[in-house]
Design an enzyme around this catalytic site. Structure first.
Site, mmCIF file in Angstrom:
data_model
loop_
_atom_site.group_PDB
_atom_site.id
_atom_site.type_symbol
_atom_site.label_atom_id
_atom_site.label_comp_id
_atom_site.label_asym_id
_atom_site.label_seq_id
_atom_site.Cartn_x
_atom_site.Cartn_y
_atom_site.Cartn_z
ATOM 1 N N ARG A 111 -0.141 46.607 54.120
ATOM 2 C CA ARG A 111 -0.621 47.526 55.140
ATOM 3 C C ARG A 111 0.331 47.618 56.328
ATOM 4 O O ARG A 111 0.554 48.686 56.882
ATOM 5 C CB ARG A 111 -1.979 46.976 55.587
ATOM 6 C CG ARG A 111 -2.671 47.739 56.630
ATOM 7 C CD ARG A 111 -3.973 46.983 56.883
ATOM 8 N NE ARG A 111 -4.596 47.384 58.112
ATOM 9 C CZ ARG A 111 -5.601 46.731 58.660
ATOM 10 N NH1 ARG A 111 -6.084 45.654 58.077
ATOM 11 N NH2 ARG A 111 -6.135 47.149 59.773
ATOM 12 N N LYS B 271 -7.658 31.821 42.913
ATOM 13 C CA LYS B 271 -8.665 30.949 43.489
ATOM 14 C C LYS B 271 -8.533 30.970 45.004
ATOM 15 O O LYS B 271 -7.444 31.291 45.493
ATOM 16 C CB LYS B 271 -8.560 29.535 42.934
ATOM 17 C CG LYS B 271 -7.287 28.797 43.345
ATOM 18 C CD LYS B 271 -7.268 27.411 42.851
ATOM 19 C CE LYS B 271 -7.892 26.440 43.806
ATOM 20 N NZ LYS B 271 -7.032 26.027 44.940
ATOM 21 N N LYS C 52 1.158 24.742 33.766
ATOM 22 C CA LYS C 52 2.218 23.716 33.857
ATOM 23 C C LYS C 52 2.609 23.252 32.455
ATOM 24 O O LYS C 52 1.749 22.983 31.619
ATOM 25 C CB LYS C 52 1.735 22.537 34.710
ATOM 26 C CG LYS C 52 1.577 22.930 36.201
ATOM 27 C CD LYS C 52 1.312 21.718 37.069
ATOM 28 C CE LYS C 52 0.960 22.121 38.491
ATOM 29 N NZ LYS C 52 2.069 22.067 39.430
ATOM 30 N N ASP D 39 -11.290 22.694 46.601
ATOM 31 C CA ASP D 39 -9.898 23.145 46.481
ATOM 32 C C ASP D 39 -9.229 22.606 45.212
ATOM 33 O O ASP D 39 -8.402 23.284 44.609
ATOM 34 C CB ASP D 39 -9.122 22.675 47.727
ATOM 35 C CG ASP D 39 -7.718 23.253 47.813
ATOM 36 O OD1 ASP D 39 -7.566 24.457 47.549
ATOM 37 O OD2 ASP D 39 -6.777 22.506 48.149
ATOM 38 N N HIS E 285 -8.726 22.544 39.305
ATOM 39 C CA HIS E 285 -7.609 21.860 38.631
ATOM 40 C C HIS E 285 -8.040 20.569 37.911
ATOM 41 O O HIS E 285 -7.714 20.363 36.741
ATOM 42 C CB HIS E 285 -6.506 21.502 39.626
ATOM 43 C CG HIS E 285 -6.013 22.659 40.437
ATOM 44 N ND1 HIS E 285 -5.883 23.927 39.938
ATOM 45 C CD2 HIS E 285 -5.609 22.743 41.730
ATOM 46 C CE1 HIS E 285 -5.413 24.737 40.882
ATOM 47 N NE2 HIS E 285 -5.248 24.047 41.978
#
Ligand code: BG6
Length: 487
Positions: free
Chosen positions: A48, A145, A179, A232, A237
Site C-alpha cells: 500500500r 501462522k 526443513k 507460537d 512446530h
C-alpha cells in the site's frame, strides 16, 4: 527438478518482514538454481505504501538483497529475478481495489497462488475481496501462522476461508515441515527396516524434542506478548514434529495418507488434567543474562512488552500418546527464547539391555540413543557402546554419525524454498490440514485456560541458561534428564 508449471504468485504483505527475510529470498534461490520455476512465472507484490513498480524494485534491492545468497549475489540472476516481479498498489481495507488486482493478474500465466504474509485479522477480508472479483477460482491460498489465537478464533478463520476456497486449495504453512531433516526423519523411519521394530513402547524409554533459541523476541514484542511460546511454537512446530516422530507408517507419501497418520497421533494425545498441570507443564520467562559474552535484557523490558507481563517465553511439557505403540512413553517437549544455545533436536532414548553380561558399564547412559539434530549442523547420530581398546572389557559410549552437509555436499534447500515450490506445484503433504490444526488447538487449549485461570506468573530464568530448574525437575521425576545435562 525441471518444471513447466507456470504460475502467478501474488504476495500480500509485499513489504513486510516475512517477505523481506524469507519469501522473496526463497523465490530468488529457486530462480537462481534454474529449472525449478517456470520461465514464464510471475510474482505480483501487493503493498500500500509504495507508489509503483520501480519504487518497489528499489525496496527489494535495498531490503531483500542483503538476505539472499550468503556467499554473494549472482548479479545476472538477480536482474532476471527482478524482471519477474510486478507490483499492485492496493489498500487491503478497500475491497474496490481488488478490481485493480484482477486487472493486474488477468493476463498473467499459470496457476494463481495468493500468499497471505499479513496479520491473521486480514485473512478473511482478503479472501472475501478475492472472491468478490472471482479470483478464488482455480487458485491456491497460502496462510501464514498464527492462524487464530485459540480453537474458536482458528475455527472462525477456517470457516470463513472454507466458504471461499476448498480445503485442497488451502496451504497452511508450518515452516518446520519444510526443513530438510524433518523430511529425513520420514526417510529414516519408513525407508529403513532397522528402526521400525524398535520404534515403540517396548524399546523406547522416552523421547525429547527441543527447539531452543538464543534470540529474544527481537522487534516482535507487541505480537509476542499477546501470543507466548505455547501458541507460537508448541501448538504448531513442536506438535507437528511430535506427530511425525510418533505416526504409524503411512500407506503412501501422498498428502492425505501422511496427514491422516499425523492426525491420528494428535487425536491420541492424552488430555492434560488441569489438576496435574504443575507436574506436566512448566512455563518460564527470561530475565536479563549473558549470551555468548553479550549482556541481554529481560523480556519484561523489551519494546512492545507490557510491564509485569506474564507471557511465557519458555515451555516444557510431558506429553503422552494413548495408543498401543506409545502408551506409557513420556515425550518431553521444550522450547524457549534466550536459552543457552540455538538447537533443535529429537532425542530417542532406547531402553537399556535387559541383562548385562558385560558388567554395570553396559547399563550406563549415553548408549542406546538416537539424536536427530534439525539445526544447526543437521546430523543423525546413533549412540552405542563399544569396548575400549586394551586390556579388560571396559565399555565406552561411541557414535555413528550421518552429517548431511558432508555426505550430500550440495542440494540443501531452505524450508521456505521447498514449501513455496510445493505450493506452486500443488503438493499438499507438507501443509497442515484443518483437522490437524483443530486437534492441536483442542489439546493445547486446556493448558492455556489453566494458566490463565491460575494467574500464576511464569517461572523466571536467566538468559543464557536452559530455562527454569522446574523443567529439569520434571524429567528427574521420570529418572531422566535433558540431553545437555548429561554432558
Ligand atoms: C516462528 C516463531 O514460527 O519460528 C518464532 O514465530 C521463532 O518466534 C521461529 O523464532 C523459529 O524458527 P527457526 O526456523 O528459526 O527455528
Amino acid at each position: 527438478m525441471q518444471t513447466d508449471s507456470s504460475f502467478t504468485f501474488v504476495l500480500f504483505g509485499g513489504t513486510g518482514d516475512l517477505s523481506m527475510r524469507k519469501i522473496l529470498p526463497a523465490l530468488f534461490e529457486a530462480h537462481r538454481a534454474g529449472g525449478m520455476l517456470a520461465d514464464s512465472g510471475k510474482i505480483v507484490a501487493v503493498a500500500r505504501h509504495v507508489a509503483d513498480r520501480s519504487e518497489y524494485l528499489q525496496w527489494v534491492n535495498e531490503h531483500v538483497k542483503p538476505h539472499v545468497s550468503k556467499n554473494g549475489v549472482d548479479e545476472a540472476a538477480w536482474a532476471s529475478f527482478l524482471a519477474r516481479i510486478e507490483f499492485a498498489k492496493i489498500d487491503l481495507g478497500n475491497p474496490d481495489d481488488f478490481v485493480l488486482l484482477r486487472d493486474a493478474v488477468k493476463d498473467l500465466p499459470g496457476i494463481r497462488v495468493f500468499y497471505l504474509a499479513t496479520g491473521p485479522s486480514l485473512f478473511v477480508p482478503i479472501c472475501r475481496a478475492l472472491a468478490s472479483v472471482g479470483l478464488n477460482e482455480n487458485a491456491r491460498i497460502v496462510l501464514e501462522k498464527p492462524l487464530g489465537y485459540d480453537l474458536k478464533s482458528s475455527n472462525a478463520i477456517n470457516d470463513a476461508v472454507g466458504e471461499i476456497f476448498a480445503e485442497e486449495q488451502i496451504y497452511r504453512i508450518d515452516h518446520y515441515l519444510g526443513k530438510e531433516p524433518v523430511q529425513n526423519l520420514l526417510a529414516l523411519r519408513f525407508g529403513n527396516a532397522l528402526f521400525e521394530p524398535l520404534w515403540r513402547r517396548e524399546w523406547v524409554e522416552s523421547i525429547q524434542i527441543t527447539i531452543a533459541e538464543e534470540l529474544g523476541v527481537e522487534a516482535r514484542g507487541d505480537f509476542y506478548d499477546n501470543t507466548g511460546a505455547l501458541r507460537d511454537m508448541v501448538q504448531n512446530h513442536l506438535l507437528q514434529l511430535l506427530s511425525i516422530v510418533a505416526m504409524e507408517p503411512p500407506h503412501s507419501m501422498d498428502s492425505d495418507s501422511v496427514r491422516d497418520e499425523k492426525l491420528r497421533v494428535l487425536r491420541a494425545l492424552k488430555p492434560i488434567n488441569p489438576l496435574d498441570i504443575g507436574k506436566v507443564a512448566v512455563r518460564g520467562q527470561y530475565h536479563s543474562g549473558v549470551i555468548r559474552g553479550n549482556a541481554v535484557p529481560a523480556y519484561a523490558t523489551e519494546p512492545g512488552v507490557k510491564q509485569n507481563s506474564t507471557t511465557e517465553t519458555f515451555v516444557a511439557l510431558k506429553v503422552e500418546i494413548e495408543n498401543w505403540r506409545w502408551a506409557g512413553v513420556p515425550f518431553f517437549l521444550r522450547t524457549g527464547k534466550r536459552l543457552a544455545d540455538r538447537v533443535a533436536e529429537i532425542v530417542v532414548n532406547f531402553r537399556p539391555v535387559p541383562h548385562s553380561a558385560l558388567g554395570a558399564s553396559a547399563l550406563r547412559a549415553g548408549a542406546n540413543r538416537l539424536v536427530i539434530r534439525l539445526q544447526p549442523n543437521e546430523t543423525i547420530r546413533l549412540y552405542c557402546l563399544a569396548k575400549q581398546p586394551g586390556e579388560g572389557m571396559n565399555l565406552a559410549s561411541v557414535h555413528l554419525d550421518l552429517a548431511f552437509d558432508q555426505f550430500f555436499r550440495e542440494g540443501q534447500m531452505e524450508a521456505y524454498q521447498r514449501l513455496l515450490l510445493d505450493v506452486i506445484n500443488g503438493r499438499l503433504a507438507l501443509f497442515v490440514r484443518r483437522d490437524e490444526q483443530e486437534a492441536a488447538w483442542r489439546w493445547v487449549e486446556p493448558i492455556l485456560n489453566e494458566w490463565k485461570a491460575s494467574n500464576k506468573p511464569p517461572k523466571p530464568y536467566a538468559s543464557g541458561t536452559w530455562g527454569p530448574a522446574a523443567a529439569s525437575a520434571m524429567l528427574a521425576q521420570h529418572g531422566t534428564c535433558w540431553l545437555e545435562e548429561e554432558n
